[in-house]
Design an enzyme around this catalytic site. Structure first.
Site, mmCIF file in Angstrom:
data_model
loop_
_atom_site.group_PDB
_atom_site.id
_atom_site.type_symbol
_atom_site.label_atom_id
_atom_site.label_comp_id
_atom_site.label_asym_id
_atom_site.label_seq_id
_atom_site.Cartn_x
_atom_site.Cartn_y
_atom_site.Cartn_z
ATOM 1 N N ASN A 213 2.846 3.130 -3.354
ATOM 2 C CA ASN A 213 1.864 2.472 -4.215
ATOM 3 C C ASN A 213 1.377 3.501 -5.236
ATOM 4 O O ASN A 213 0.570 4.360 -4.916
ATOM 5 C CB ASN A 213 0.694 1.969 -3.340
ATOM 6 N N TRP A 214 1.912 3.384 -6.452
ATOM 7 C CA TRP A 214 1.593 4.396 -7.484
ATOM 8 C C TRP A 214 0.194 4.207 -8.083
ATOM 9 O O TRP A 214 -0.280 5.048 -8.834
ATOM 10 C CB TRP A 214 2.619 4.339 -8.610
ATOM 11 N N LYS A 215 -0.427 3.080 -7.830
ATOM 12 C CA LYS A 215 -1.755 2.777 -8.409
ATOM 13 C C LYS A 215 -1.690 2.931 -9.939
ATOM 14 O O LYS A 215 -0.644 2.674 -10.518
ATOM 15 C CB LYS A 215 -2.828 3.638 -7.739
ATOM 16 N N HIS B 39 -5.708 -5.272 -1.736
ATOM 17 C CA HIS B 39 -5.975 -3.844 -1.510
ATOM 18 C C HIS B 39 -7.486 -3.594 -1.574
ATOM 19 O O HIS B 39 -8.187 -4.190 -2.396
ATOM 20 C CB HIS B 39 -5.244 -3.018 -2.570
ATOM 21 N N GLU C 244 -5.223 -0.622 6.408
ATOM 22 C CA GLU C 244 -5.638 0.565 5.666
ATOM 23 C C GLU C 244 -7.148 0.755 5.781
ATOM 24 O O GLU C 244 -7.904 0.163 4.995
ATOM 25 C CB GLU C 244 -5.290 0.408 4.181
ATOM 26 N N GLY D 189 -6.939 7.949 0.416
ATOM 27 C CA GLY D 189 -7.119 9.024 -0.564
ATOM 28 C C GLY D 189 -8.026 10.144 -0.117
ATOM 29 O O GLY D 189 -8.476 10.942 -0.947
ATOM 30 N N SER E 55 -3.739 8.093 3.606
ATOM 31 C CA SER E 55 -3.440 9.529 3.753
ATOM 32 C C SER E 55 -2.175 9.797 4.576
ATOM 33 O O SER E 55 -2.127 10.744 5.363
ATOM 34 C CB SER E 55 -4.649 10.267 4.339
ATOM 35 N N GLY F 237 -1.230 8.376 -2.691
ATOM 36 C CA GLY F 237 -1.151 9.705 -3.325
ATOM 37 C C GLY F 237 0.154 10.452 -3.085
ATOM 38 O O GLY F 237 0.750 10.994 -4.027
HETATM 39 P P1 PGA Z 1 -3.389 7.089 0.039
HETATM 40 O O1 PGA Z 1 -3.509 5.564 -0.418
HETATM 41 O O2 PGA Z 1 -2.012 7.257 0.640
HETATM 42 O O3 PGA Z 1 -3.549 7.873 -1.210
HETATM 43 O O4 PGA Z 1 -4.462 7.347 1.039
HETATM 44 C C1 PGA Z 1 -2.974 4.529 0.353
HETATM 45 C C2 PGA Z 1 -3.241 3.219 -0.323
HETATM 46 O O5 PGA Z 1 -4.333 3.020 -0.863
HETATM 47 O O6 PGA Z 1 -2.360 2.344 -0.377
#
Ligand code: PGA
Length: 220
Positions: A9-11, A96, A145, A151, A183, A205
């Site tokens: 998930n590149w956001k 999300h 999640e 994050g 994470s 991330g």
């Molecule tokens: P993260 O995000 O791996 O940076 O914690 C996961 C997500 O929000 O899908």
């Protein structure tokens, strides 16, 4: 053996050139990951680029979008419909926690999005932050999640993730695959996917680096 699902998930990250570099680096490695389903979710602006790269290079990954409109098509400025997404992608992340928090998405909007996605033939990756969340019917892939893990570098424990995954599967018979997100890194991915009811991971991330993401795929 489980057929693991690994989602990137590149956001709201990456430009066209950065995305191209990512794919070039990711595909350089000849590692055979045909036993895993890899789904890359770039922002809308890069769906076309990702689709082009994947078909030109015959890379064995699938594309997902990070969101979808709750509206069908028509006069909805700024929205992207499920049918439009389906031209590029097979999957879509819905619900999300960042959208629930920053975009104030509620259950009504989220369930409408699921309905639109399914109607267009997209597979929703439905995100929840705890084991008590309501899962819409026909949703087969759920990502657990916890907000405190996203994050932050503080992932949940694999045991806790396992017990939430077990609970969701047992209370929602439509759910076939449970992912863990929050994470995830190449260092901890295996501890999660070796849990009985965890069928993959959703990576934010750590998916931004093609090298780290490849390590996650390999170590899973
Ligand atoms: P993260 O995000 O791996 O940076 O914690 C996961 C997500 O929000 O899908």
């Amino acid at each position: 053996m489980k057929n693991l699902i690994i989602v990137a998930n590149w956001k709201a990250n990456k430009t066209k050139d950065e995305a191209w570099d990512w794919f070039e680096n990711f595909s350089k490695d000849s590692h055979d990951f045909s036993d895993k389903e890899i789904i890359i979710c770039p922002p809308y602006t890069l769906l076309g680029k990702a689709d082009y790269f994947i078909s030109e290079s015959n890379l064995k990954v699938k594309i997902g979008a990070q969101d979808v409109s709750a509206f069908e098509e028509g006069a909805y400025t700024g929205e992207i419909s499920a049918t439009q997404i389906k031209e590029f992608a097979d999957f879509v992340i819905i619900g999300h926690s960042e959208r629930r928090e920053y975009l104030k998405e509620d259950e009504d909007i989220i369930s409408k999005k699921v309905e639109m996605a399914l109607k267009a033939g997209l597979t929703p990756i439905f995100c929840v932050s705890d084991g008590n969340s309501k899962i819409p019917k026909n949703v087969k892939i759920v990502a657990y999640e916890p907000v405190s893990a996203i994050g932050t570098g503080n992932s949940d424990t694999p045991q806790d993730a396992q017990s939430v995954a077990r609970k969701i599967k047992s209370e929602n018979i439509q759910v076939e695959k449970m992912l863990y997100g929050g994470s995830v890194t190449s260092q901890n991915v295996h501890e999660f996917v070796e849990m009985e009811d965890i069928d993959g991971v959703l990576v934010g991330g750590a998916s931004l680096s093609p090298h780290e993401f490849l390590e996650i795929v390999k170590n899973a």
